[in-house]
Design an enzyme around this catalytic site. Sequence first.
Site, PDB file in Angstrom:
ATOM      1  N   SER A 118      -0.291  -5.037  -7.179  1.00 13.42           N
ATOM      2  CA  SER A 118       0.410  -4.318  -6.124  1.00 13.42           C
ATOM      3  C   SER A 118       1.827  -4.797  -5.891  1.00 13.42           C
ATOM      4  O   SER A 118       2.582  -4.144  -5.183  1.00 13.42           O
ATOM      5  CB  SER A 118      -0.369  -4.401  -4.816  1.00 13.42           C
ATOM      6  N   LYS A 160       2.169  -8.979   0.348  1.00 14.42           N
ATOM      7  CA  LYS A 160       2.913  -7.724   0.372  1.00 14.42           C
ATOM      8  C   LYS A 160       4.307  -7.998   0.921  1.00 14.42           C
ATOM      9  O   LYS A 160       4.601  -9.095   1.372  1.00 14.42           O
ATOM     10  CB  LYS A 160       2.215  -6.689   1.286  1.00 14.42           C
TER      11      LYS A 160
END
Lengths: 169, 163
Positions: free
Chosen positions: B46, B90
């Site tokens: 990701s 993230k």
Amino acid sequence: MRSTSFLWNVCKSSFTFGLIGLTVSDRVASVVPVRGLSMSPTFNPPNNTSSGLFTDDHVLVEKRCLTDYKFSHGDVVVFCSPRNYKEKQIKRITGMPGDWISVPSSYDAVRIPEGHCWVEGDNPTDSLDSRSFGPIPLGLIRGRATHVLWPPQRVGKIDKKLPRSGLSF
Amino acid sequence: MKLLFGKWTAIAKESIDRAAIVAKFLCLLHVTNTYIFSPTLVYGPSMLPTLNLTGDVVLSEYVSHRLGKVGPGDVVLIQSPENPRKMITKRVVAMEGEVVSFLVDPSRSDRSRTVVVPKGHVWIQGDNIYASNDSRNFGPIPYGLIQGKVWCRVWPIDGFGSL
């Protein structure tokens, strides 16, 4: 010369003591004061004439539950407020993932998502809890309160009584 | 008989001293890994191309988020809101009060949505928006879930440097 080595020894001991104390309070248990009336009558029942550091209830918060996050209905937990990460609040878990909670004010039923829980204060009239800010992620929980340590007349284990209102099934 | 007893007390004393040293070292390790910085292994698709798929060791620091100094553009370590035992990496895209426009599912459609980040929350997205389960799926997350900020990469060596 001797006073500086004495000072150095005092610094070393207090540093060591601080490290050990911090580790124990993070990993094992710590004592926290409970402010406010949102958990009356479980904490701070309404016969206190003034609320200050010596009349607030103090509870033992255990941190061993943070290794696997296995909480259940009725646990009283300390968590960081989702509106302000610097504030810590203490409330009771009344809904676990997968439960449906009916919010009385809006005729709606909210399903608690995976990894979240619903927290409510025992005193519904004076409590800012999940009825205002919704379910909170379990990751915000910082410990589970197990015993009341102060005042001496109310020392004892905290019950896991289930809430009396709210439809949860 | 007395000699044997003396020997046992000496052994007991020495083992207690050694155990105390180990205990103090473990406490120091805990405090450093929780409040200062620690190396962390991160993996997954990701955050491509910033972080590799098969795993990077990064140094993450735990001071900034306690002081409120995490802002947009920082790569952070957070506890997943879907599973509190999982840590995810993230990038912070927006802070509370800001407006976020994002592509809901870029590999399937061009649809985009606009959301205002509520008070006390942050909006996080992976750099690889095609393969990232982030705020576009589970919504803005409370600031209290942020555990640390990624500072620099230490392994693999050729990727050394701040992110």
